[in-house]
Scaffold this motif. Structure first.
Motif, PDB file in Angstrom:
ATOM      1  N   ALA A  50       0.826  -1.203   0.000  1.00 18.69           N
ATOM      2  CA  ALA A  50       0.000   0.000   0.000  1.00 18.69           C
ATOM      3  C   ALA A  50       0.865   1.260   0.000  1.00 18.69           C
ATOM      4  CB  ALA A  50      -0.933  -0.006   1.213  1.00 18.69           C
ATOM      5  N   ALA A  51       1.928   1.239   0.787  1.00 20.77           N
ATOM      6  CA  ALA A  51       2.826   2.399   0.822  1.00 20.77           C
ATOM      7  C   ALA A  51       3.461   2.644  -0.543  1.00 20.77           C
ATOM      8  CB  ALA A  51       3.902   2.184   1.879  1.00 20.77           C
ATOM      9  N   LEU A  52       3.692   1.570  -1.285  1.00 20.88           N
ATOM     10  CA  LEU A  52       4.306   1.676  -2.610  1.00 20.88           C
ATOM     11  C   LEU A  52       3.300   2.042  -3.696  1.00 20.88           C
ATOM     12  CD1 LEU A  52       6.688  -1.391  -2.308  1.00 20.88           C
ATOM     13  CD2 LEU A  52       7.412   0.992  -2.583  1.00 20.88           C
ATOM     14  N   ASP A 240       9.322  -9.659   4.097  1.00 22.53           N
ATOM     15  CA  ASP A 240       8.039  -9.210   3.557  1.00 22.53           C
ATOM     16  C   ASP A 240       8.220  -7.948   2.714  1.00 22.53           C
ATOM     17  OD1 ASP A 240       6.812 -11.255   5.032  1.00 22.53           O
ATOM     18  OD2 ASP A 240       6.555  -9.944   6.770  1.00 22.53           O
ATOM     19  N   ALA A 241       9.088  -7.056   3.175  1.00 22.12           N
ATOM     20  CA  ALA A 241       9.332  -5.816   2.448  1.00 22.12           C
ATOM     21  C   ALA A 241      10.047  -6.090   1.130  1.00 22.12           C
ATOM     22  CB  ALA A 241      10.147  -4.856   3.308  1.00 22.12           C
ATOM     23  N   PHE A 242      11.033  -6.997   1.131  1.00 23.23           N
ATOM     24  CA  PHE A 242      11.699  -7.390  -0.113  1.00 23.23           C
ATOM     25  C   PHE A 242      10.653  -7.910  -1.104  1.00 23.23           C
ATOM     26  CE2 PHE A 242      15.692  -8.846  -2.198  1.00 23.23           C
ATOM     27  CZ  PHE A 242      15.132  -9.596  -3.221  1.00 23.23           C
ATOM     28  N   PHE A 243       9.807  -8.801  -0.630  1.00 24.42           N
ATOM     29  CA  PHE A 243       8.754  -9.394  -1.459  1.00 24.42           C
ATOM     30  C   PHE A 243       7.870  -8.300  -2.060  1.00 24.42           C
ATOM     31  CE2 PHE A 243       4.704 -11.321  -2.300  1.00 24.42           C
ATOM     32  CZ  PHE A 243       4.916 -12.669  -2.543  1.00 24.42           C
ATOM     33  N   ALA A 244       7.432  -7.353  -1.218  1.00 25.82           N
ATOM     34  CA  ALA A 244       6.553  -6.284  -1.687  1.00 25.82           C
ATOM     35  C   ALA A 244       7.251  -5.392  -2.705  1.00 25.82           C
ATOM     36  CB  ALA A 244       6.071  -5.459  -0.501  1.00 25.82           C
ATOM     37  N   GLY A 245       8.527  -5.114  -2.475  1.00 31.02           N
ATOM     38  CA  GLY A 245       9.268  -4.301  -3.432  1.00 31.02           C
ATOM     39  C   GLY A 245       9.405  -4.996  -4.771  1.00 31.02           C
ATOM     40  N   LEU A 246       9.699  -6.286  -4.749  1.00 31.10           N
ATOM     41  CA  LEU A 246       9.820  -7.057  -5.987  1.00 31.10           C
ATOM     42  C   LEU A 246       8.493  -7.104  -6.736  1.00 31.10           C
ATOM     43  CD1 LEU A 246      11.402  -9.055  -7.826  1.00 31.10           C
ATOM     44  CD2 LEU A 246      10.667 -10.878  -6.273  1.00 31.10           C
ATOM     45  N   LEU A 247       7.419  -7.404  -6.023  1.00 30.71           N
ATOM     46  CA  LEU A 247       6.099  -7.492  -6.649  1.00 30.71           C
ATOM     47  C   LEU A 247       5.675  -6.153  -7.234  1.00 30.71           C
ATOM     48  CD1 LEU A 247       3.369  -8.767  -7.287  1.00 30.71           C
ATOM     49  CD2 LEU A 247       2.743  -8.503  -4.880  1.00 30.71           C
ATOM     50  N   SER A 248       5.830  -5.098  -6.461  1.00 31.06           N
ATOM     51  CA  SER A 248       5.427  -3.782  -6.955  1.00 31.06           C
ATOM     52  C   SER A 248       6.245  -3.374  -8.166  1.00 31.06           C
ATOM     53  CB  SER A 248       5.558  -2.732  -5.845  1.00 31.06           C
ATOM     54  OG  SER A 248       6.917  -2.481  -5.527  1.00 31.06           O
ATOM     55  N   GLY A 249       7.523  -3.735  -8.164  1.00 30.21           N
ATOM     56  CA  GLY A 249       8.378  -3.386  -9.293  1.00 30.21           C
ATOM     57  C   GLY A 249       7.956  -4.084 -10.575  1.00 30.21           C
ATOM     58  N   VAL A 281       7.486   3.685   3.303  1.00 29.18           N
ATOM     59  CA  VAL A 281       8.292   3.809   2.091  1.00 29.18           C
ATOM     60  C   VAL A 281       7.444   4.352   0.948  1.00 29.18           C
ATOM     61  CG1 VAL A 281       7.818   1.493   1.181  1.00 29.18           C
ATOM     62  CG2 VAL A 281      10.010   2.583   0.691  1.00 29.18           C
ATOM     63  N   THR A 282       8.092   5.021  -0.010  1.00 26.83           N
ATOM     64  CA  THR A 282       7.447   5.401  -1.265  1.00 26.83           C
ATOM     65  C   THR A 282       8.209   4.759  -2.412  1.00 26.83           C
ATOM     66  OG1 THR A 282       8.774   7.388  -1.633  1.00 26.83           O
ATOM     67  CG2 THR A 282       6.784   7.622  -0.260  1.00 26.83           C
ATOM     68  N   ALA A 283       7.540   4.649  -3.554  1.00 26.68           N
ATOM     69  CA  ALA A 283       8.205   4.062  -4.720  1.00 26.68           C
ATOM     70  C   ALA A 283       9.403   4.898  -5.131  1.00 26.68           C
ATOM     71  CB  ALA A 283       7.211   3.919  -5.873  1.00 26.68           C
ATOM     72  N   ASP A 287      13.176   3.493  -5.283  1.00 26.12           N
ATOM     73  CA  ASP A 287      13.915   3.454  -6.544  1.00 26.12           C
ATOM     74  C   ASP A 287      15.191   4.282  -6.473  1.00 26.12           C
ATOM     75  OD1 ASP A 287      12.087   1.743  -7.614  1.00 26.12           O
ATOM     76  OD2 ASP A 287      10.928   3.304  -8.622  1.00 26.12           O
ATOM     77  N   ALA A 288      15.188   5.331  -5.652  1.00 29.70           N
ATOM     78  CA  ALA A 288      16.420   6.106  -5.466  1.00 29.70           C
ATOM     79  C   ALA A 288      17.482   5.240  -4.797  1.00 29.70           C
ATOM     80  CB  ALA A 288      16.135   7.354  -4.634  1.00 29.70           C
ATOM     81  N   LEU A 289      17.081   4.476  -3.769  1.00 36.04           N
ATOM     82  CA  LEU A 289      18.036   3.597  -3.095  1.00 36.04           C
ATOM     83  C   LEU A 289      18.403   2.413  -3.980  1.00 36.04           C
ATOM     84  CD1 LEU A 289      19.638   2.925  -0.546  1.00 36.04           C
ATOM     85  CD2 LEU A 289      17.587   1.791   0.365  1.00 36.04           C
ATOM     86  N   ALA A 290      17.455   1.955  -4.795  1.00 31.45           N
ATOM     87  CA  ALA A 290      17.710   0.804  -5.659  1.00 31.45           C
ATOM     88  C   ALA A 290      18.840   1.060  -6.651  1.00 31.45           C
ATOM     89  CB  ALA A 290      16.433   0.422  -6.407  1.00 31.45           C
TER      90      ALA A 290
END
Length: 298
Positions: A50-52, A240-249, A281-283, A287-290
């Motif tokens: 949701a945050a993403l 869980d956060a890694f998973f959410a980041g991967l899915l959202s990406g 977190v925001t997208a 993405d800036a950290l990514a």
């Protein structure tokens, strides 16, 4: 608008930080801190997604106790729709987690609720409009594995510390289009991922804590570095956060390398807070950290 169904646990937990996990003998030790807060792997994924910027339906089981009120308050977000079946005994899931600085932990289950009702029509309606179904390890997810497959909805599963031999995670691992596993109990993570991809999984990822992650798709292996952060506060919910980041990406149209880098970034941001996952977190922030994450074919 991207919609994701997440099915599985939400809990109200007590987290106790200890200098090391206790030895198996009678003794005394002092906590370095403690707090109560949202728990449950599905809740951690939901608040981070949701945050993403994704719309999330979280299907879970809650009681009618004070802990359920705390969970509902913690999940309150414009992008989260909560579908909560009533726990059979009216008690919400609760754990006491002992957490050490190296990321190791022991979870002591105080309450593990079950629901009497079959899959609710509202959950199937959410599945019908979902762009992805995140089906976490829970009895209530089992009928949704086939339902998602029948509807052509991509299935994402996090099998946590599966060792490849236990029975409970098998239907999840066998059904997943995208799979996340921890290296904690795997003697040979590469063999595990290879077996999943050979069985039809589109992308299989193994997280390795401070060592980053490895991943495999039909075109070969990926090595995923760790996103740099100044201070590790709490590793709870980092997976869980890694998973959410991967899915959202991937749902946002990033290529595999970009989505893996976002996953690493969101996972790293999760360890900088005592919150479950990365609910702040925001997208753009991710993405800036990514951009500092080394993702390469190996």
């Amino acid at each position: 608008m991207v919609n994701v169904l997440v099915n599985g646990p939400a809990a109200w937990n007590t987290m106790i930080r200890v200098p090391r996990l206790p030895e198996p003998r009678s003794h005394m030790m002092f906590a370095e801190g403690h707090h109560d807060g949202l728990g449950g792997t599905s809740a951690g994924k939901a608040v981070t997604l949701a945050a993403l910027g994704l719309d999330v339906t979280l299907a879970t089981v809650l009681g009618d106790d004070a802990e359920a009120d705390e969970v509902r308050a913690a999940l309150a977000h414009d992008r989260v729709t909560l579908l909560a079946a009533r726990a059979r005994a009216g008690r919400t899931e609760r754990h006491v987690n002992l957490m050490a600085p190296d990321g190791s932990r022991v979870s002591i289950y105080l309450e593990l609720p079950a629901a009497d009702s079959p899959t609710a029509p509202a959950v199937l309606e959410a599945l019908n409009r979902a762009d992805a179904a995140v089906l976490d390890l829970a009895d209530s997810s089992l009928p949704l594995l086939a339902a998602a497959r029948d509807r052509g909805v991509p299935v994402w599963c996090d099998v946590h510390d599966d060792d490849g031999a236990g029975e409970y995670a098998r239907p999840f691992a066998d059904t997943a289009d995208v799979l996340l596993v921890s290296a904690d109990r795997l003697a040979d993570p590469r063999a595990y991922l290879q077996a999943r991809v050979d069985a039809g999984c589109r992308l299989a990822v193994c997280t390795r804590g401070a060592a980053g992650a490895i991943a495999l798709d039909a075109d070969g292996w990926w090595e995923v570095g760790v996103a740099p952060v100044e201070r590790v506060v709490d590793t709870n919910g980092a997976g869980d956060a890694f998973f959410a980041g991967l899915l959202s990406g991937l749902l946002a149209g990033l290529n595999t390398a970009g989505a893996l880098a976002r996953g690493s970034a969101v996972g790293a941001l999760a360890v900088t807070t005592t919150d479950l996952g990365a609910p702040g977190v925001t997208a753009d922030q991710a993405d800036a950290l990514a951009r500092s994450v080394d993702v390469r074919r190996v």
